[in-house]
Write a protein that holds these residues in place. Structure first.
Motif, mmCIF file in Angstrom:
data_model
loop_
_atom_site.group_PDB
_atom_site.id
_atom_site.type_symbol
_atom_site.label_atom_id
_atom_site.label_comp_id
_atom_site.label_asym_id
_atom_site.label_seq_id
_atom_site.Cartn_x
_atom_site.Cartn_y
_atom_site.Cartn_z
ATOM 1 N N GLU A 9 18.670 -83.906 5.774
ATOM 2 C CA GLU A 9 18.463 -83.575 7.184
ATOM 3 C C GLU A 9 17.025 -83.846 7.602
ATOM 4 O O GLU A 9 16.777 -84.349 8.697
ATOM 5 N N HIS A 10 16.068 -83.521 6.744
ATOM 6 C CA HIS A 10 14.653 -83.759 7.040
ATOM 7 C C HIS A 10 14.394 -85.252 7.201
ATOM 8 O O HIS A 10 13.718 -85.674 8.145
ATOM 9 N N ASP A 11 14.934 -86.068 6.292
ATOM 10 C CA ASP A 11 14.754 -87.522 6.375
ATOM 11 C C ASP A 11 15.387 -88.082 7.643
ATOM 12 O O ASP A 11 14.825 -88.965 8.288
ATOM 13 N N LYS A 12 16.545 -87.546 8.005
ATOM 14 C CA LYS A 12 17.226 -87.998 9.219
ATOM 15 C C LYS A 12 16.383 -87.650 10.445
ATOM 16 O O LYS A 12 16.203 -88.480 11.342
ATOM 17 N N ASN A 13 15.839 -86.425 10.480
ATOM 18 C CA ASN A 13 14.997 -86.014 11.607
ATOM 19 C C ASN A 13 13.734 -86.862 11.685
ATOM 20 O O ASN A 13 13.304 -87.238 12.773
ATOM 21 N N LYS A 14 13.126 -87.166 10.538
ATOM 22 C CA LYS A 14 11.925 -88.006 10.514
ATOM 23 C C LYS A 14 12.244 -89.403 11.046
ATOM 24 O O LYS A 14 11.459 -89.985 11.785
ATOM 25 N N ALA A 15 13.394 -89.935 10.661
ATOM 26 C CA ALA A 15 13.795 -91.262 11.136
ATOM 27 C C ALA A 15 13.985 -91.253 12.649
ATOM 28 O O ALA A 15 13.566 -92.188 13.339
ATOM 29 N N LEU A 16 14.596 -90.180 13.175
ATOM 30 C CA LEU A 16 14.789 -90.081 14.624
ATOM 31 C C LEU A 16 13.440 -89.951 15.342
ATOM 32 O O LEU A 16 13.239 -90.544 16.403
ATOM 33 N N GLU A 17 12.516 -89.174 14.756
ATOM 34 C CA GLU A 17 11.190 -89.031 15.349
ATOM 35 C C GLU A 17 10.464 -90.375 15.382
ATOM 36 O O GLU A 17 9.827 -90.712 16.381
ATOM 37 N N LYS A 18 10.558 -91.143 14.301
ATOM 38 C CA LYS A 18 9.918 -92.461 14.247
ATOM 39 C C LYS A 18 10.509 -93.384 15.293
ATOM 40 O O LYS A 18 9.792 -94.108 15.976
ATOM 41 N N LYS A 19 11.829 -93.362 15.405
ATOM 42 C CA LYS A 19 12.516 -94.216 16.378
ATOM 43 C C LYS A 19 12.042 -93.880 17.795
ATOM 44 O O LYS A 19 11.763 -94.771 18.598
ATOM 45 N N GLU A 20 11.926 -92.584 18.080
ATOM 46 C CA GLU A 20 11.461 -92.150 19.402
ATOM 47 C C GLU A 20 10.011 -92.555 19.625
ATOM 48 O O GLU A 20 9.641 -93.004 20.709
ATOM 49 N N LEU A 21 9.170 -92.423 18.605
ATOM 50 C CA LEU A 21 7.771 -92.833 18.714
ATOM 51 C C LEU A 21 7.679 -94.324 19.036
ATOM 52 O O LEU A 21 6.955 -94.723 19.955
ATOM 53 N N PHE A 22 8.416 -95.154 18.308
ATOM 54 C CA PHE A 22 8.377 -96.591 18.555
ATOM 55 C C PHE A 22 8.909 -96.931 19.944
ATOM 56 O O PHE A 22 8.395 -97.825 20.616
ATOM 57 N N ARG A 23 9.924 -96.204 20.381
ATOM 58 C CA ARG A 23 10.471 -96.439 21.727
ATOM 59 C C ARG A 23 9.405 -96.142 22.784
ATOM 60 O O ARG A 23 9.198 -96.910 23.710
ATOM 61 N N ARG A 24 8.700 -95.021 22.605
ATOM 62 C CA ARG A 24 7.665 -94.638 23.574
ATOM 63 C C ARG A 24 6.471 -95.587 23.533
ATOM 64 O O ARG A 24 5.889 -95.912 24.568
ATOM 65 N N LEU A 25 6.105 -96.034 22.328
ATOM 66 C CA LEU A 25 5.012 -97.004 22.226
ATOM 67 C C LEU A 25 5.393 -98.327 22.876
ATOM 68 O O LEU A 25 4.575 -98.952 23.553
ATOM 69 N N GLU A 26 6.630 -98.740 22.678
ATOM 70 C CA GLU A 26 7.113 -99.990 23.289
ATOM 71 C C GLU A 26 7.102 -99.878 24.811
ATOM 72 O O GLU A 26 6.816 -100.844 25.515
ATOM 73 N N ALA A 27 7.373 -98.681 25.331
ATOM 74 C CA ALA A 27 7.411 -98.470 26.781
ATOM 75 C C ALA A 27 6.035 -98.644 27.427
ATOM 76 O O ALA A 27 5.952 -99.002 28.603
ATOM 77 N N ILE A 28 4.943 -98.399 26.692
ATOM 78 C CA ILE A 28 3.606 -98.548 27.289
ATOM 79 C C ILE A 28 2.964 -99.894 26.931
ATOM 80 O O ILE A 28 1.843 -100.166 27.337
ATOM 81 N N LYS A 29 3.688 -100.718 26.204
ATOM 82 C CA LYS A 29 3.179 -102.035 25.832
ATOM 83 C C LYS A 29 2.907 -102.845 27.098
ATOM 84 O O LYS A 29 3.743 -102.943 27.987
ATOM 85 N N GLY A 30 1.721 -103.392 27.192
ATOM 86 C CA GLY A 30 1.356 -104.184 28.357
ATOM 87 C C GLY A 30 0.895 -103.357 29.551
ATOM 88 O O GLY A 30 0.480 -103.908 30.562
ATOM 89 N N ASP A 31 0.965 -102.045 29.451
ATOM 90 C CA ASP A 31 0.520 -101.161 30.528
ATOM 91 C C ASP A 31 -1.005 -101.053 30.455
ATOM 92 O O ASP A 31 -1.564 -100.726 29.415
ATOM 93 N N SER A 32 -1.687 -101.330 31.558
ATOM 94 C CA SER A 32 -3.154 -101.290 31.541
ATOM 95 C C SER A 32 -3.684 -99.878 31.275
ATOM 96 O O SER A 32 -4.819 -99.717 30.842
ATOM 97 N N ASP A 33 -2.883 -98.865 31.522
ATOM 98 C CA ASP A 33 -3.274 -97.483 31.233
ATOM 99 C C ASP A 33 -2.677 -96.987 29.909
ATOM 100 O O ASP A 33 -2.706 -95.789 29.630
ATOM 101 N N GLY A 34 -2.162 -97.899 29.102
ATOM 102 C CA GLY A 34 -1.481 -97.533 27.863
ATOM 103 C C GLY A 34 -2.341 -96.705 26.932
ATOM 104 O O GLY A 34 -1.863 -95.749 26.327
ATOM 105 N N LEU A 35 -3.624 -97.047 26.814
ATOM 106 C CA LEU A 35 -4.506 -96.303 25.925
ATOM 107 C C LEU A 35 -4.592 -94.837 26.334
ATOM 108 O O LEU A 35 -4.605 -93.944 25.498
ATOM 109 N N PHE A 36 -4.617 -94.591 27.643
ATOM 110 C CA PHE A 36 -4.724 -93.218 28.137
ATOM 111 C C PHE A 36 -3.423 -92.433 27.917
ATOM 112 O O PHE A 36 -3.440 -91.214 27.836
ATOM 113 N N LYS A 37 -2.324 -93.150 27.817
ATOM 114 C CA LYS A 37 -1.029 -92.490 27.629
ATOM 115 C C LYS A 37 -0.736 -92.179 26.162
ATOM 116 O O LYS A 37 0.211 -91.473 25.864
#
Length: 102
Positions: free
Chosen positions: A46-74
């Motif tokens: 369960e811990h590994d599954k939760n960590k994988a979901l957290e990583k997936k969400e982190l990458f999704r959020r990082l991808e969402a600010i890609k190319g955003d001029s205010d990305g560093l602030f976000k």
């Protein structure tokens, strides 16, 4: 309570028997050990599954600010809480200084 038949090598059982106060004590010890191992196993799954979901969400959020001029602030909202002696403003200033020489 569930009941399972478990196979254990006879030679191992013969070596272990003298260290217990009878068959009931050994049975109880085996049950407790299996329960502990299963609980630990499930927790790790369960811990590994939760960590994988957290990583997936982190990458999704990082991808969402890609190319955003205010990305560093976000990044502050994405990367979580900073350590005690750390400030996002200092990180931003360091990056600007390094990138633009100001």
């Amino acid at each position: 309570m569930c009941t399972y038949n478990v196979r254990i090598d006879d030679a191992v059982m013969e070596r272990a028997k003298p260290h217990f106060g009878g068959a009931d004590a050994m049975q109880l010890w085996i049950e407790r050990q299996l329960q502990k191992m299963l609980m630990d196993y499930v927790w790790h799954l369960e811990h590994d599954k939760n960590k994988a979901l957290e990583k997936k969400e982190l990458f999704r959020r990082l991808e969402a600010i890609k190319g955003d001029s205010d990305g560093l602030f976000k990044l502050g909202g994405i990367l979580g809480k900073p350590e005690e002696n750390f400030s996002w403003e200092q990180l931003r200033d360091d990056v600007v200084r390094e990138k633009y020489g100001i």
